[in-house]
Structures are given as structure tokens and as C-alpha cells.
Scaffold this active site. Structure first.
Site, PDB file in Angstrom:
ATOM      1  CG  HIS A 366      -2.028  -0.998   1.113  1.00 12.51           C
ATOM      2  ND1 HIS A 366      -2.307  -1.670  -0.049  1.00 12.51           N
ATOM      3  CD2 HIS A 366      -2.930  -1.439   2.016  1.00 12.51           C
ATOM      4  CE1 HIS A 366      -3.337  -2.479   0.148  1.00 12.51           C
ATOM      5  NE2 HIS A 366      -3.727  -2.359   1.397  1.00 12.51           N
ATOM      6  CE  LYS A 837     -12.579   5.279   2.580  1.00  8.70           C
ATOM      7  NZ  LYS A 837     -13.800   5.364   1.752  1.00  8.70           N
TER       8      LYS A 837
END
EC number: 4.1.1.31
Length: 1179
Positions: A366, A837
Site C-alpha cells: 500500500h 473512514k
């Protein structure tokens, strides 16, 4: 010679005189001689000491030296242009520096007239830390000020800045230094009256200068350890030297001015001063602003190196001081095993715990590691040298030699561009990930096992305890195709081959070393009969190959060397086979020098197939190693067996022939679409997508229970659409890797966005369809299952739906049979990033906690074991935190000897970049796992009584978070305009796109990493704390009983304490003052004020509520070392944020000429990297 008046503002142009003696020579044994010499109004004089050693020359302090002339290591002439913050003008002062040998120096002698001295509090020996002397008599119209104190970087500038801030003009200054003490002598006057400073102002001036120097001293010795302070000073001053060597004194001056100015603002807000600093930045040229950003970036990088080397030294000293008599640091093997012993955990019980332990970090690609591979390897070399430099056994000459090497490496660092010119390819990400194994982890794993064995032998002596190899490593790099179009099936094969190549080369290197060491002769030593018997078989190999046949004659009476030579040949044959596969990939279009690296390339043996004689599996290699180990121990050579051979056995048990197991990841809808097409081609149903969930489960279970369509696959494959064909190719690739590298080379098939049980069954169906022995029901009715499927539940709705999906799977007899055939362990991955999120940190953390409890309950009821795969990121907002504490805070019983978790981005570097640090990180993780897996040391308790409270906290916190992110008009405009989220994609830190959907401003279009990255860069750190304060305030309603309840909860429940401790760290890293500067970048002033005010109010509320619950007076009161560490970094971070703000404004200015914007883009992107380095966990 004529002399210009100081009052005229014109400096005499004089060169310093460097003669050993002069007619006007003064000894500094007498303090008045110093004043007379330094303030002499006649011709320039030389100043010497009682030893006759030259000091330098000065004419009214205006003598000049070349800008790089050193006094001693790290002390140089400074001639900066310092802008007066309150007067838009600048004053230059020139410094002349003394030589090293200063003796008998004093400036605070009692004398008649207008003179006085001041000092800070004295230490135990009666000496002040700093002292100031004022003199209005020696030079009419001016005040001579002497500052005496401990040497520290930039002391001269600190005092000069203090004078300017008080309206005092510095006419000239000189630095004298000796034995770590300095004397700065200034000639000053009042800026307005142009006269000497009145005596009544002296106490106030002294107080302000002392305050500045003492505050800086605290920052420079943040850890309280003088060795660390010295190491930091040495590294930063060496970097300063490299910068000066490039003729960039102006860069050092600007960097220091900004650093000092923003440091003052942190202590006391001053809008006028903040505006002046921003104007100073506005006036900087592109080349200068770029160099200043790079300097701050490298300061922080070197600070990280010093911190890491210091931590290793402290642990090493503890081991030496302990001598097995006292416990080592918390979370060490020693400390943990003593805890087990204290709780009366016996050897048998402990052995059973060891046997079921498996610690499995999984590296991902990532894109949060902003640094280039070249920069990382340079920092790695500096770390190793710093580590050696702290060795107390070094002679002065050896230390100097090491320092010269460090200086060379820092010069390389200064001259290396930290910016990538393009995005890294997946291949480059793979090789970067493998570098951690080569440079660190192979050694760290061996070290970790030795630590464990040493502690077991010390605390459980003569108990026969065996420490098994319980460390495993995984990787997503090259296997994770979710959202990354550049990861194709052949990429996954390549990743597996490159990992195999690396570990085979490591084995070959170590086997060769053993071959050179184990030179036992049969004429002298005894060897086991088992080893001799195996050599009889090996002779068949030796006879076929001339080179080995020659060695067999050479080592005729040396059985270990003979055995190791044949082992090496078999490993080399295996490596030749891997290289042949890599060459095939190169011919298929994956051309890159990294595929065929000369380091790993070995010539083929003419006429010999690479598969001939090669080890078929790691088990064969391991058996040969154990033959040697057994023989050595049987003959009493325990010390030899416990060295290189044991390390090789550990490596073989840990890494096999695959190095790290690959996880494959793909999004659920991709499988659904491929399944729909294949089922239609097989004639099983016309529209799979139209079926209900129950109908899908029944159809899939029935289909995979039948024989796979081996005869039809090839023809059906040709008729498929390109997306479906690529899905099937992935299963072909997995089967190829398992067949040709290792059964353990593919760990799990992870399904992202799992929302129902059929998503798991679809992957099993695709594995069945591939007809590559991944999944098959044999004629006997038994299942052959080589594929472990792990559903990934990410969003809060997914977590809430998870129990129904798992229950549906466990009730399906076909799935249950396949699960048992693959080992009987249900792996479930939990996504920390997207859930945070989606609903905020509080709801995410608690829903993940509940999910673990549910998984434990459901798997127990189904009669299977569970393994929870924690998909955490690098920040608190993505599930990160201290590993040991994080494991201990999991629900009781959910960690039963096994844990699997992702490590990503910059966290991999900080934890595993150096072998010593990696061994420490592995140790604290494993000990946390051991403690959490045993009732005696598990932090247990009746936590269910807190669940209802946590439900209320999470509900209120989520409501607050969603009101901000979902219901506040213009919120996403604020995010995109007040952060660097749009620019993140330009810094080339990863191969994967940063956004799912372009040109859409909403939560769903963003990946979790840039979401967190953007807020961290702008010092909001919002994802890690927003809503926490509202949740707590909603529950307590300021009622004392409820407040006490939460305080008890904080003290007693590990989950709640760890959760709030991580929130605290993010609150500390945030800065609402700096966040407000970013907010001004928002084009809509109403949106700007609305969103910022909501964020600032919640920040204040969360901070207040945390301090109330934790019963602390300030943030990080319970962790002063972390507070000091980040405070030190703030002196680089705060200026960098303001540099970024101004560059963002320039880059986005619609009225700016287009041809000017490229001038500011590169510096802007550099600030992103520099801030990431200082924050240490950005995404």
C-alpha cells in the site's frame, strides 16, 4: 590604518591576522584582558592564551574567517542574514571563531563601573548552566554581552534572535569554545536610540535569553540521555557541514530562522510574527525553498536513525547489566517468561503454548512509504555505522574512522534526490519488499529465536523446553490486485519466483560458510552413522559432476564438508530452475534487469537439467540440516551446532523455499461476474446474478461436489471475456506456484468487500473450475483442498452483516467439509481502514472488537478453529498502534496462539528496516501473543459490563462523525482544497491509483490511505479522533458517577485504554493552529469557517474528555519519551507545514502564469515526503 566608526554603520574591511605573537598580545587569564582585547579600538590584535596558542584576531569583532573554518567538530562560522520579525529589514553580523584550545576563560569577573553578571540555577557542583555578563564601560556607546554555557548547535543564532526580538541591534559577535563550553561575545546597541543598553533592562534581557536557551536545551536532549543528544548533534552538524560544502550557507540560515521562529510561535502565539514568517517564505526563491525542505527532511531522517540506534544501545546495555539476574525491558522474552513463572505456569503448559503459537506479519505494498529505495539503503548504512560509533570499546582513532565514514554517507544522502521521477512498477515494489528480508529479517529471525532460547534456559533451566519456529511471513506485494490493474497473474508468479530466488541464494551463502567452518576429519572426530549413510547416496551425485567429484576427493576425510558441498549443489540446481522460469517471464514481455540479477545468476552445468538433483521441497533440505545437527550434538559439539547450523535450520523452518507466503486479493464483484459467465457457459444456469443468496449457495455447493470439467476447460477458456479469462488465469497461477515452489507459497485468497456467504463459495467454485488440483472431491468422497479462502469484512455495514454470512457458510455441509480438508481453521480478515473512514474511529474500533467476539463464538459452535487476520494500516486511523499492547487489548480468547496482521508502508521500514530493531519488534509482538493466549497472563476481566457503555459511546461518536462527513455541506470541497490529497498521486509512492473514481468528491471515491494521508499532512489527523469527545460527552452528561465509571473503564479494560491511548497520540500530533492555515486554502469562506470550526470544536472537546477520563493534566503525560520525541520533530514539522501551505497556494493559484507552476510543484511534493518522515505514520 583608518577605522570606520561603528556608529556610521560602515564596517571596516579587514582580514584577520593570524600570527603567533603580536606587540599587543593579551593573556586571557585575566578577565579584563578579554574585554580589552576584544574591544580594542586600535589596530587588529591577536589574542593568545597562557599556553601561547593562537585564538584569532578581531577589530571591533569584525574579523572574518572563511565560512567553513571549524572550531571543533560541529562548530562553524555563522554569518547569517537574520530578518527582524518586527521590522521588515535585516542585519548581518560576522563571526570570528577561536581555535580549539581555550583555557582559563572568564567574562563575569567583578569589576567597577557599569558591569553585571547573571546566571541560571546552579547544578550540584555550583556551576550555572548558562551565565551572562554585561559591560557598558569597555566600549562607549555600546554594550558588550558575554554568554557562557554548554555547547549546543546554533547557540549563537539563538541569542542573536533573542536580541532582535527585544529591539536590540547586534553590531558584531564572536564565538569562543573549549571543552564543550562556549562564550559568545556580542557588541550590541538599542535599535532605536543607537546607544548602549540601559542597566535597568539587563535583568529582563537575561531572563528572555535564558528562557530561550533552556528551552532549546530541553529539546536537544529530549530523551534525557546525553548519548542520544550527542549522536543527534553529531549527525545534524555533519549534515550542516555537507550543506556548507556545497556553498549553501544561506540554506542553513533560512532553515534555522524558520525553525526558531515557528518554535517561538508554539510557545506563544503571535499573529504578527506568524505573518512575518510567512512573508519570509513568500520571498524565498524556488532553489532555496527546495533546499530548505530537503534539509528539514534529512534532519528528521537522521533523527529517526539516531533514535533507533539509541534504543538498540539502551537494550544492549540492559542485557549486559542484567546478567540474567534482573528482568529486562517490558515485553522482552525475559520479562514475559518471568511473568509466566510468577503465575506458576509449568514447563509442560508452556511447551503446549509454544507449540500452537504462530506469529505472522504480512507485508503489503500500500503506497504510504514515500522514500526511495536508494534513500532507505543509505539510511540503513548510516544506522549501522551509528550503532558501531556508540560502542564504548572503540579507540579514538577507530571512532574518528567511523565518523569519516558517516560523513561520507551523509554527503551521499545530501546529494541523492529523494524524489522518484516516475511511479514505481510492481516489480520494483516486489524487490523493495524483499530487501527487508535480505538486509534485516534473515538475521533478525535468528536473533529473535536466540533471545527466546536464552530466556527459556535462564528462567526454565533443565526443563527440556524447546522453542519451535513460530514466526511466519506473508506478503501482498505482487498478489494484491484489488484496484491495481498492474498486478496480473504473471506478476504473482514473478513475485513468488523472486522470493524463492532470494531465500535460495541466502541458503547457498550460509551453506558455503558452514562448509568452510565444519572441517572435522574422520581421522580425528566421530560422525553419526546416519550422516555417513546419507553420504553413500550423495556419492552418486558427486560422480556425475566434475567439480563436485574434485571436491569429494579434496574432502575425502571431511564428512561435513562433503555433505554441505552436495547440499549446496542441490540448492544451486533449484536456483537454476527458478532462474530459468524468470527468463521465460522475460521472454514473455516482462523485460527488466531485476528479473535476471547477476547477484543470483549462476551458470548452468552443461548437459545437466536444472531439475536434476535439485531439492524437491524444503523438507528434504531441512532433513539434511538436521542430519548434520544430530551428528554434531551426538559427538558433543553443541556450541558448533548452536551457531550456523541452528540458524540455517531456523531459516529453513521459517522461510522454506518460498521466503514469504503470498496472499492473493481480489474484490468480490470480480468473482461474481466471472462466476456468472462460467456457469452460463457450463449450461448450469442462464442468469446466476438473478438467483437469491440461498439459490446461489445450493448451486455452487452442488457444482463443486461434482468432478471438475477437465476436458472442457481449455475450450471454454477461449470463449470467455477478457476479465473472466484473467480471473481464471489467476487460479492457474496459484496452482503453478503451489506445484513448483512450495505448498506453503500461497497462504490465503482474500476476498475484499465480502458481503455474503456466496462470495466465498464463488472463489471455491473458480478454484474447482481451474482443474489444477486446487479443489476437488475425490472418488472416495474425501476432499482435496489446497486453497484457503479468507473473507474480508471492511465497512461497518459489512461488519454488522458478517455473523449471518459466517453462519450460512458453517451450515453448508459442502463448505464445512472443504474447510476441514484445508486444516479446519477459518481465517477471517477484518478491515480497519474502510470501517474507520466509513463510520469514524470509535464505531470502527468497537465494531471490530465485537466482530472478533462473534467470530470466536461462531467458529467454536461450528467445531472449527479461527484465525483473525487484522488488516491494519500505518496510522491510528487505520488500526495501527503499539504491537504488544494492541495484541493484549484483543477480546479474551480471540487470540489463541495465532495472529496474522498486515504491516504496510513506512511502518515496515521503521519496524523491520534494521536487523536489531526488527528483532525487537518481533519479540514484543510474539510476547504479546504469548501473554494474550494464556489465561494466567491474559489481561482478563468482566468486560461485558462495559459493552453497553461502549455501545452508547460508539453510537454517539458515529453520529457526530457522520454529521461532519455525510451531512455537512461542502465538507469534501474542504477536504480536497485544504489538504494535499490531490497532490499525493503525483509523488510516485506506489503503483496503485490513489482514487477509485476520478473527478468525484465524496467518501466512496477515496481509498482509505489518501483519506488518512491528507488529514495527517494538514495536521488535522481527523480520522484518528473525530467523534470521540462527542461520544464521551454524550454518555457522561457531566454526571460525576458516569465520569467515574469511564475512569474505571479506562483503568480496567485493556481495549478501552489502548483505544484512548492511540487517540491521545493522534491528538498530540494534530495542531489546530496549523490546520487553520490549511483551512484558508478552501475557496469558499463559508465552508472554510463551518468545517474548520466543527473540527476545532470537536478537537477541544475530545482533548478535554480524554484528559478527564485518563485523569491526566496534559496529553502524553503517561508517555514522556514519546512526547519529547515528537516535540523534537516539531521543530522541523511546523516550518514544513507552512512551506507546504504557501506552495499549495501558489500551485493552485488560477491567476498564476502556467509556466511558473512547475517551479513550485517539485518543492511542494518534497514537503509531502518531508512531513511524512516527521509524522512517522502517515497512511
Amino acid at each position: 590604518m583608518a577605522h570606520a566608526s561603528l556608529h556610521s554603520g560602515v564596517r571596516p574591511s579587514l582580514q584577520p591576522i593570524f600570527t603567533a605573537r603580536s606587540s599587543k598580545e593579551h593573556s586571557l587569564k585575566h578577565p579584563q584582558a578579554l574585554r580589552t582585547a576584544l574591544c580594542n579600538k586600535v589596530n587588529p590584535v591577536s589574542i593568545s592564551y597562557s599556553r601561547g596558542i593562537l585564538v584569532g584576531a578581531a577589530h571591533r569583532f569584525s574579523a572574518k574567517l572563511p565560512p567553513t573554518t571549524p572550531v571543533r567538530r560541529g562548530a562553524y562560522v555563522r554569518s547569517p542574514v537574520i530578518a527582524e520579525a518586527s521590522r521588515v529589514r535585516s542585519t548581518r553580523f560576522d563571526g570570528a571563531i577561536a581555535t580549539e584550545d581555550v583555557t582559563n576563560l572568564s567574562i563575569s569577573d567583578e569589576a567597577p563601573g557599569s558591569r553585571a553578571s547573571y546566571s541560571t540555577d546552579t547544578d550540584s557542583e555550583g556551576e550555572g548552566e548558562y551565565s551572562l555578563a554585561f559591560d557598558n564601560e569597555s566600549m562607549p556607546g555600546f554594550t558588550v554581552v558575554g554568554v557562557d554555557g554548554m555547547d549546543q548547535d546554533n547557540l549563537l543564532m539563538d541569542v542573536t534572535l533573542s536580541f532582535y526580538e527585544m529591539g536590540i541591534s547586534v553590531q558584531s559577535a564572536q564565538l569562543l569554545s573549549e571543552n564543550n563550553r562556549v562564550v559568545d561575545v556580542f557588541i550590541v546597541s538599542d535599535a532605536e536610540s543607537k546607544a548602549a543598553i540601559p542597566e535597568d533592562r539587563w535583568p529582563d534581557i537575561s531572563e528572555k535569553i535564558f528562557a530561550k536557551l533552556k528551552r532549546r536545551n530541553v529539546l536537544n536532549t529530549a530523551s534525557g540521555d546525553p548519548n542520544l543528544a550527542e549522536q543527534v548533534t553529531f549527525l545534524t552538524q555533519t549534515l550542516n557541514k555537507a550543506v556548507r560544502g556545497d556553498g549553501r550557507e544561506d540554506v542553513l540560515e533560512a532553515a534555522y530562522f524558520l525553525q526558531s521562529g515557528f518554535e517561538e510561535l508554539r510557545q506563544k502565539e503571535d499573529p504578527r510574527k506568524r505573518a512575518d514568517l510567512l512573508r519570509y517564505i513568500e520571498n524565498m526563491e524556488p532553489s532555496k525553498i527546495t533546499a530548505v525542505i530537503r534539509l528539514f527532511y534529512l534532519y528528521s531522517s537522521l533523527l529517526n536513525v539516531a533514535d533507533e540506534a539509541h534504543s538498540h544501545r539502551v537494550r544492549r546495555e540492559q542485557v549486559w547489566a542484567s546478567r540474567n539476574a534482573t528482568p529486562l525491558w517490558y515485553a522482552s522474552f525475559d520479562h514475559t517468561l518471568r511473568a509466566f513463572k510468577k503465575e506458576n505456569v509449568g514447563a509442560t503448559e508452556l511447551q503446549e503454548l509454544f507449540n500452537r503459537t504462530e506469529y505472522n506479519p504480512v507485508f503489503t505494498a500500500h503506497p504510504t512509504e514515500a522514500r526511495r529505495r536508494e534513500v532507505l539503503t543509505c539510511l540503513h548504512r548510516i544506522f549501522l555505522l551509528c550503532n558501531d560509533r556508540e560502542d564504548p570499546r572503540l579507540s579514538p582513532a577507530q571512532k574518528v574512522e567511523l565518523e569519516v565514514e558517516i560523513e561520507a554517507e551523509i554527503e551521499i544522502l545530501w546529494r541523492t534526490d529523494e524524489m522518484r521521477s516516475r511511479k514505481p512498477t510492481v516489480l520494483e515494489e516486489i524487490t523493495t519488499g524483499l530487501d527487508y528480508f535480505r538486509y534485516s529479517l534473515f538475521e533478525a529471525v535468528c536473533t529473535t529465536y536466540r533471545y527466546a532460547e536464552n530466556s527459556v534456559n535462564a528462567i526454565y533451566p533443565d526443563e527440556g523446553l524447546v522453542v519451535p519456529s513460530f514466526i511466519k511471513f506473508g506478503s501482498w506485494i505482487g498478489g494484491d490486485r484489488d484496484g491495481n490493474p498492474y498486478v496480473r497473474p504473471e506478476t504473482t508468479v514473478m513475485a513468488a519466483l523472486l522470493a524463492s530466488r532470494l531465500i535460495l541464494a541466502e541458503y547457498i551463502r550460509r551453506v558455503r560458510a558452514c562448509q568452510d567452518t565444519l572441517t572435522h576429519s574422520l581421522l580425528i572426530s566421530e560422525v553419526s552413522s546416519e550422516l555417513l549413510e546419507s553420504l553413500e547416496e550423495d556419492k552418486k551425485v558427486m560422480e556425475q559432476i566434475p567439480a563436485i567429484r574434485f571436491d569429494s576427493d579434496l574432502y575425502e576425510h571431511e564428512p561435513y564438508r562433503l555433505k554441505l558441498r552436495v547440499m549446496r549443489h542441490r540448492l544451486e540446481q533449484r536456483l537454476r530452475e527458478v532462474n530459468a522460469r524468470l527468463r521465460e517471464l522475460g521472454k514473455a514481455g516482462m523485460h527488466d534487469e531485476l528479473l535476471i540479477d547477476i547477484e543470483f545468476n549462476i551458470d548452468e552445468i552443461p548437459g545437466l537439467d536444472p531439475k536434476k538433483d535439485a531439492y524437491v521441497s524444503e523438507d528434504q533440505f531441512l532433513n539434511d540440516l538436521k542430519l548434520i545437527d544430530f551428528s554434531l550434538r551426538k559427538s558433543g559439539d553443541f556450541r558448533l551446532a548452536d551457531r550456523k547450523i541452528k540458524d540455517l535450520i531456523r531459516l529453513a523452518e521459517t522461510f522454506g523455499f518460498y521466503c514469504c507466503s503470498l496472499d492473493v486479493r481480489q474484490e468480490s464483484t470480480v468473482h461474481t461476474e466471472a462466476t456468472d459467465e462460467i456457469i452460463r457457459l457450463l449450461g448450469l444456469h442462464d442468469n446466476y446474478n438473478s438467483l437469491s443468496e440461498a439459490e446461489r449457495m445450493n448451486l455452487l455447493a452442488e457444482t463443486i461436489s461434482s468432478p471438475p470439467p477437465s476436458d472442457e476447460v481449455e475450450e471454454l477458456y477461449k470463449t470467455m471475456s477478457e476479465p473472466s479469462r484473467e480471473v481464471v488465469e489467476l487460479f492457474f497461477a496459484c496452482a503453478d506456484i503451489i506445484e513448483n515452489i512450495s505448498e506453503k507459497s500461497i497462504a490465503s485468497y482474500v476476498i475484499s468487500m465480502t458481503r455474503q456467504a456466496s462470495h466465498v463459495m464463488e472463489v471455491l467454485f473458480l478454484g474447482w473450475f481451474a482443474c489444477k488440483n486446487l479443489l476437488e472431491k475425490k472418488a472416495s468422497g474425501e476432499w482435496s483442498a489446497r486453497l484457503v479462502v479468507a473473507p474480508l469484512f471492511e465497512t461497518i455495514p459489512d461488519l454488522e452483516n458478517m455473523p449471518g454470512s459466517l453462519e450460512s457458510l458453517f451450515k453448508n455441509e459442502t463448505y464445512k467439509a472443504i474447510l476441514m480438508a484445508s486444516g479446519g481453521i477459518q481465517e477471517v480478515m477484518l478491515g480497519y481502514s474502510d470501517s474507520c473512514k466509513d463510520g469514524g474511529i470509535t464505531a470502527s474500533a468497537y465494531n471490530l472488537y465485537k466482530a472478533q467476539c462473534v467470530i470466536q463464538k461462531l467458529t467454536s459452535e461450528a467445531g472449527v478453529k479461527s484465525c483473525i487476520f487484522h488488516g491494519r494500516g500505518g496510522t491510528v486511523g487505520r488500526g495501527a498502534g503499539p504491537t504488544h499492547e494492541s495484541i493484549l487489548s484483543q477480546p479474551p480468547g480471540s487470540v489463541d496462539g495465532q495472529i496474522k496482521f498486515t504491516e504496510q508502508g513506512e511502518v515496515i521500514t521503521y519496524r523491520y528496516g534494521n536487523a536489531q530493531t526488527a528483532a525487537y519488534e518481533l519479540t514484543v509482538g510474539i510476547t504479546g501473543l504469548l501473554k494474550a493466549s494464556h489465561p494466567a497472563t491474559r489481561l482478563g476481566g468482566d468486560y461485558e459490563r462495559y459493552f453497553s457503555i461502549m455501545e452508547q459511546l460508539a453510537s454517539a461518536a458515529e453520529k457526530s462523525y457522520r454529521e461532519l462527513t455525510d451531512d455537512t455541506e461542502g465538507f469534501y470541497d474542504y477536504f480536497y482544497e485544504s489538504t494535499v490529497v490531490n497532490e499525493i498521486g503525483l509523488i510516485n509512492i506506489g503503483s496503485r491509483p490513489a482514487r477509485r473514481k476520478a473527478a468525484v468528491r465524496d467518501k466512496s471515491s477515496l481509498r482509505a490511505i489518501p483519506w488518512v494521508f491528507g488529514w495527517a499532512q494538514s495536521r488535522h489527523t481527523l480520522p484518528a479522533w473525530y467523534g470521540v469527545g462527542s461520544g464521551i460527552a454524550h454518555y457522561t452528561r457531566d454526571e460525576p458517577d458516569r465520569i467515574k465509571e469511564l475512569q474505571s473503564m479506562y483503568q480496567e479494560w485493556p481495549f478501552f485504554r489502548t483505544f484512548l491511548s492511540n487517540v491521545q497520540m493522534s491528538l498530540f500530533k494534530a495542531s489546530m493552529e496549523i490546520a487553520q492555515e490549511y483551512a484558508r486554502l478552501c475557496s469558499n469562506r463559508i465552508t472554510q469557517k463551518l468545517v474548520y470550526d466543527l473540527v476545532a470544536q470537536e478537537y477541544s472537546l475530545t482533548k478535554a474528555q480524554f484528559l478527564m477520563v485518563s485523569q491526566q493534566n496534559k496529553l502524553l503525560q503517561d508517555n514522556p519519551s514519546l512526547e519529547s520525541s515528537f516535540d523534537t520533530r516539531r521543530k522541523y514539522l511546523d516550518p514544513l507545514n507552512h512551506l507546504q501551505i504557501i506552495l499549495l497556494g501558489r500551485q493552485r493559484d488560477p491567476t498564476a502564469p502556467e509556466e511558473q507552476k512547475p517551479l513550485w510543484e517539485k518543492p511542494l511534493l518534497r514537503t509531502i515526503k518531508a512531513i511524512a518522515s516527521n509524522m512517522r505514520n502517515t497512511g
